[in-house]
Design a protein around this motif. Structure first.
Motif, PDB file in Angstrom:
ATOM      1  N   ASN A  53      11.606  -7.514  -3.026  1.00  0.00           N
ATOM      2  CA  ASN A  53      12.736  -6.720  -2.504  1.00  0.00           C
ATOM      3  C   ASN A  53      14.064  -7.447  -2.700  1.00  0.00           C
ATOM      4  OD1 ASN A  53      11.088  -4.652  -1.723  1.00  0.00           O
ATOM      5  ND2 ASN A  53      11.004  -5.232   0.439  1.00  0.00           N
ATOM      6  N   THR A  54      14.057  -8.759  -2.462  1.00  0.00           N
ATOM      7  CA  THR A  54      15.304  -9.520  -2.643  1.00  0.00           C
ATOM      8  C   THR A  54      15.715  -9.532  -4.116  1.00  0.00           C
ATOM      9  OG1 THR A  54      14.904 -10.851  -0.691  1.00  0.00           O
ATOM     10  CG2 THR A  54      16.400 -11.782  -2.316  1.00  0.00           C
ATOM     11  N   CYS A  55      14.737  -9.652  -5.022  1.00  0.00           N
ATOM     12  CA  CYS A  55      15.051  -9.577  -6.462  1.00  0.00           C
ATOM     13  C   CYS A  55      15.723  -8.241  -6.770  1.00  0.00           C
ATOM     14  CB  CYS A  55      13.785  -9.696  -7.309  1.00  0.00           C
ATOM     15  SG  CYS A  55      12.947 -11.268  -7.198  1.00  0.00           S
ATOM     16  N   ASP A  56      15.142  -7.157  -6.257  1.00  0.00           N
ATOM     17  CA  ASP A  56      15.705  -5.822  -6.518  1.00  0.00           C
ATOM     18  C   ASP A  56      17.102  -5.706  -5.932  1.00  0.00           C
ATOM     19  OD1 ASP A  56      13.433  -5.010  -7.829  1.00  0.00           O
ATOM     20  OD2 ASP A  56      12.530  -4.037  -6.081  1.00  0.00           O
ATOM     21  N   GLN A  57      17.265  -6.225  -4.713  1.00  0.00           N
ATOM     22  CA  GLN A  57      18.568  -6.141  -4.054  1.00  0.00           C
ATOM     23  C   GLN A  57      19.643  -6.830  -4.901  1.00  0.00           C
ATOM     24  OE1 GLN A  57      18.962  -8.525  -0.540  1.00  0.00           O
ATOM     25  NE2 GLN A  57      20.680  -7.339   0.285  1.00  0.00           N
ATOM     26  N   LEU A  58      19.307  -8.015  -5.421  1.00  0.00           N
ATOM     27  CA  LEU A  58      20.268  -8.765  -6.229  1.00  0.00           C
ATOM     28  C   LEU A  58      20.577  -8.028  -7.533  1.00  0.00           C
ATOM     29  CD1 LEU A  58      21.725 -11.610  -6.216  1.00  0.00           C
ATOM     30  CD2 LEU A  58      19.943 -12.317  -7.797  1.00  0.00           C
ATOM     31  N   ASN A  59      19.523  -7.582  -8.226  1.00  0.00           N
ATOM     32  CA  ASN A  59      19.728  -6.874  -9.498  1.00  0.00           C
ATOM     33  C   ASN A  59      20.547  -5.605  -9.291  1.00  0.00           C
ATOM     34  OD1 ASN A  59      18.458  -8.697 -11.205  1.00  0.00           O
ATOM     35  ND2 ASN A  59      16.449  -7.756 -10.957  1.00  0.00           N
TER      36      ASN A  59
ATOM     37  N   LEU B 299       6.356 -13.594 -10.487  1.00  0.00           N
ATOM     38  CA  LEU B 299       6.958 -12.438  -9.800  1.00  0.00           C
ATOM     39  C   LEU B 299       8.429 -12.311 -10.199  1.00  0.00           C
ATOM     40  CD1 LEU B 299       5.671 -12.877  -6.102  1.00  0.00           C
ATOM     41  CD2 LEU B 299       4.725 -11.399  -7.890  1.00  0.00           C
ATOM     42  N   LEU B 300       9.134 -13.447 -10.201  1.00  0.00           N
ATOM     43  CA  LEU B 300      10.564 -13.438 -10.493  1.00  0.00           C
ATOM     44  C   LEU B 300      10.807 -13.033 -11.947  1.00  0.00           C
ATOM     45  CD1 LEU B 300      11.539 -16.744  -8.651  1.00  0.00           C
ATOM     46  CD2 LEU B 300      11.496 -14.427  -7.741  1.00  0.00           C
ATOM     47  N   LYS B 301       9.970 -13.520 -12.822  1.00  0.00           N
ATOM     48  CA  LYS B 301      10.085 -13.173 -14.242  1.00  0.00           C
ATOM     49  C   LYS B 301       9.901 -11.667 -14.441  1.00  0.00           C
ATOM     50  CE  LYS B 301       7.776 -14.097 -18.630  1.00  0.00           C
ATOM     51  NZ  LYS B 301       8.909 -13.770 -19.484  1.00  0.00           N
ATOM     52  N   SER B 302       8.974 -11.089 -13.660  1.00  0.00           N
ATOM     53  CA  SER B 302       8.734  -9.640 -13.782  1.00  0.00           C
ATOM     54  C   SER B 302       9.970  -8.841 -13.386  1.00  0.00           C
ATOM     55  CB  SER B 302       7.530  -9.219 -12.929  1.00  0.00           C
ATOM     56  OG  SER B 302       7.894  -9.122 -11.552  1.00  0.00           O
ATOM     57  N   LYS B 303      10.892  -9.461 -12.658  1.00  0.00           N
ATOM     58  CA  LYS B 303      12.149  -8.791 -12.281  1.00  0.00           C
ATOM     59  C   LYS B 303      13.286  -9.165 -13.230  1.00  0.00           C
ATOM     60  CE  LYS B 303      10.655  -6.494  -8.760  1.00  0.00           C
ATOM     61  NZ  LYS B 303      10.648  -5.004  -8.795  1.00  0.00           N
ATOM     62  N   GLY B 304      12.945  -9.785 -14.356  1.00  0.00           N
ATOM     63  CA  GLY B 304      13.960 -10.083 -15.371  1.00  0.00           C
ATOM     64  C   GLY B 304      14.686 -11.397 -15.160  1.00  0.00           C
TER      65      GLY B 304
ATOM     66  N   ARG C 271      17.532 -20.629  -2.924  1.00  0.00           N
ATOM     67  CA  ARG C 271      17.327 -20.356  -1.500  1.00  0.00           C
ATOM     68  C   ARG C 271      17.384 -18.866  -1.148  1.00  0.00           C
ATOM     69  NH1 ARG C 271      18.729 -24.444   1.889  1.00  0.00           N
ATOM     70  NH2 ARG C 271      20.076 -25.170   0.217  1.00  0.00           N
ATOM     71  N   PHE C 272      18.402 -18.177  -1.673  1.00  0.00           N
ATOM     72  CA  PHE C 272      18.590 -16.780  -1.299  1.00  0.00           C
ATOM     73  C   PHE C 272      17.403 -15.918  -1.731  1.00  0.00           C
ATOM     74  CE2 PHE C 272      20.133 -12.468  -2.264  1.00  0.00           C
ATOM     75  CZ  PHE C 272      20.629 -12.107  -1.024  1.00  0.00           C
ATOM     76  N   ILE C 273      16.782 -16.293  -2.849  1.00  0.00           N
ATOM     77  CA  ILE C 273      15.718 -15.463  -3.411  1.00  0.00           C
ATOM     78  C   ILE C 273      14.411 -15.614  -2.630  1.00  0.00           C
ATOM     79  CG2 ILE C 273      14.405 -14.953  -5.529  1.00  0.00           C
ATOM     80  CD1 ILE C 273      17.445 -14.460  -5.765  1.00  0.00           C
TER      81      ILE C 273
ATOM     82  N   MET D 237      13.570 -15.445   8.965  1.00  0.00           N
ATOM     83  CA  MET D 237      12.292 -14.801   8.593  1.00  0.00           C
ATOM     84  C   MET D 237      12.388 -13.312   8.858  1.00  0.00           C
ATOM     85  SD  MET D 237       8.497 -15.317  10.283  1.00  0.00           S
ATOM     86  CE  MET D 237       7.032 -14.558   9.558  1.00  0.00           C
ATOM     87  N   SER D 238      12.136 -12.482   7.874  1.00  0.00           N
ATOM     88  CA  SER D 238      12.350 -11.047   8.086  1.00  0.00           C
ATOM     89  C   SER D 238      11.366 -10.505   9.130  1.00  0.00           C
ATOM     90  CB  SER D 238      12.234 -10.289   6.771  1.00  0.00           C
ATOM     91  OG  SER D 238      10.886 -10.025   6.480  1.00  0.00           O
ATOM     92  N   ILE D 239      11.848  -9.552   9.879  1.00  0.00           N
ATOM     93  CA  ILE D 239      11.038  -8.926  10.936  1.00  0.00           C
ATOM     94  C   ILE D 239       9.811  -8.280  10.317  1.00  0.00           C
ATOM     95  CG2 ILE D 239      11.068  -7.056  12.647  1.00  0.00           C
ATOM     96  CD1 ILE D 239      14.126  -7.731  12.938  1.00  0.00           C
ATOM     97  N   ASP D 240      10.022  -7.718   9.141  1.00  0.00           N
ATOM     98  CA  ASP D 240       8.958  -7.048   8.417  1.00  0.00           C
ATOM     99  C   ASP D 240       7.824  -8.027   8.041  1.00  0.00           C
ATOM    100  OD1 ASP D 240       7.960  -4.827   6.898  1.00  0.00           O
ATOM    101  OD2 ASP D 240       8.590  -5.937   5.104  1.00  0.00           O
ATOM    102  N   PHE D 241       8.200  -9.199   7.523  1.00  0.00           N
ATOM    103  CA  PHE D 241       7.228 -10.229   7.162  1.00  0.00           C
ATOM    104  C   PHE D 241       6.461 -10.654   8.412  1.00  0.00           C
ATOM    105  CE2 PHE D 241       6.989 -14.943   5.533  1.00  0.00           C
ATOM    106  CZ  PHE D 241       5.642 -14.791   5.222  1.00  0.00           C
TER     107      PHE D 241
END
Ligand SMILES: *Cc1c(COP(=O)(O)O)cnc(C)c1O
Length: 420
Positions: A36-42, A68-73, A273-275, A3-7
């Motif tokens: 953020n994870t979508c952006d990181q992967l792209n 949300l995921l669709k909005s990242k392509g 899982r990663f996303i 769980m991210s510290i930020d979350f």
């Protein structure tokens, strides 16, 4: 760190309020973390022309999250007709949908073809069973003894998926003979894999294979799909997957392939899982304590909310909201109410002493969490919430009700008397 510290920092001060408004148990997902994870992967794969992630719908089949995921392509990887329908309702069609099924019926193929899904065939014997010949065919490849699998998916030799190495040339030849014009290849060997070099090896394996097929059959592959299976750190000491390292290794292999051939396939993957995994938690209230041979903390969620601990002995980190460094620690089992002794979220776990009404936060439930829940023993599945980037909290799926439980008992009576 699970769980991210930020979350956690954003959730902790508002969680009591959320619980008071919506009631436990619920899964809550983090819009900021997911985007953020979508952006990181792209970004990691941006130098590969035509890189595309097809999110594995089974990990988190919620239309708001899929939006949300669709909005990242992202496209969607579906394994059933309801998953295809869900993706279509989210606004995706055609090449945005991959249909990766096994032991597939003709009706399932027809439904997938009707939506223009990319058909990812699990076996040669399914080719003549396709209701129509699609323009594009992908086969799922099982390398057998050529690769070692990992602990969740298991040894490829024992796995029911895909075509064997010996069948590959025959499979593509048959597809060509049937009039298929465009080709892809897919494999899925790992699950929750934390070593990024394993994924590079998988890409290299597929690049080597399409080279072989190209040299024999003169097929220029449109894409290779390296599957999902990128891991996340469930335990506090597990490493974070090196996505940038994976990308730079794969980019190198793609560059070498292009230098040799003057063409390259696109790169597809289908992580689930990663996303979303680290960007969801299950919040549940402590309702009972029991001391017999062991100490038990009873919570108001059960396996109907999260199967992974009971099913795979999976570790999910737990903290008590607002009571982070509270001592003394006690060794407890955290349990639900099912009449199944594996209905435990944690076994012999050290936690600060709990009180009734405490909110336990069970980490990393953003993938294969709510989706896997079942109704055994009459337990209903919980609601899903989304913590928005603007810090509002939105209900994105209601909890199941008694009416849902009884819905399939509402039917027209039918009787057959075969002996009359
Ligand atoms: C389950 C599955 C995935 C996603 O797996 P993750 O471990 O969530 O990345 C991808 N592809 C296929 C075919 C799957 O069955």
């Amino acid at each position: 760190m699970p769980m991210s510290i930020d979350f956690k920092q954003r959730l902790t001060p508002v969680l009591r309020d959320i619980v008071d408004t919506f009631g436990t148990p619920f899964h809550i997902y983090d819009e900021t973390g997911i985007l953020n994870t979508c952006d990181q992967l792209n970004q990691a794969f941006e130098t590969i022309n035509g890189f595309k992630e097809f999110f594995a719908v089974k990990a988190l089949p919620n239309p708001t999250i899929m939006g949300l995921l669709k909005s990242k392509g992202f496209g969607f990887d579906c394994s059933s007709v309801p998953e295809v329908t869900l993706s279509v309702r989210t606004g995706s069609t055609g090449d945005d949908l991959m249909f990766t099924s096994n032991n597939t019926s003709r009706d399932q193929f027809q439904a997938a073809l009707d939506q223009g899904c990319i058909i990812n065939l699990d076996d040669i014997s399914l080719l003549p069973k396709l209701p129509q010949v699609p323009e594009l065919i992908c086969f799922r490849y099982n390398p057998g003894a050529k690769r070692s699998g990992n602990s969740i998916i298991g040894n490829p030799v024992e796995s029911k998926y895909g075509i064997s190495h010996d069948q590959v040339l025959d499979a593509y030849k048959k597809a060509m003979d049937m009039g298929v014009k465009r080709f892809g290849i897919h494999t899925m060997l790992a699950s929750n894999e934390l070593n990024h070099t394993y994924m590079i090896d998988t890409a290299d394996m597929l690049l080597g294979l399409i080279q072989e097929i190209h040299d024999s059959l003169n097929i220029r592959f449109e894409f290779i799909n390296i599957g999902g299976g990128i891991g996340i750190p469930y335990t506090p000491d597990a490493p974070v997957f090196d996505i940038e390292g994976m990308a730079s290794g794969i980019v190198k292999s793609f560059d070498a392939f292009e230098a040799r051939n003057s063409w390259v396939p696109r790169l597809y993957m289908e992580s689930g899982r990663f996303i979303t995994g680290p960007h969801g938690v299950l919040a549940t209230s402590v309702i009972n304590h029991k001391e017999i041979y062991r100490k038990y903390v009873g919570v108001d969620a059960s396996m109907s909310s999260l199967m992974r601990p009971g099913m795979y002995d999976a570790y999910h980190h737990i903290h008590i909201n607002g009571r982070e460094d509270d001592l003394p620690l006690k060794t407890v089992d955290v349990v639900g109410a099912l009449c199944e002794n594996n209905d435990k979220f944690a076994v012999q776990r050290e936690l600060p002493e709990t009180r009734e009404g405490d909110i336990l936060v069970i980490h990393d439930t953003g993938a294969h969490g709510h989706a896997m829940g079942f109704n055994y023993n009459g337990h209903l599945r919980p609601k899903e919430l989304l913590l928005r980037t603007d810090s509002s909290v939105e209900l994105i799926r209601r909890a199941e009700t008694m009416d849902d439980y009884f819905a399939t008992l509402d039917f027209e009576p039918r009787t057959l008397n075969p002996m009359q």
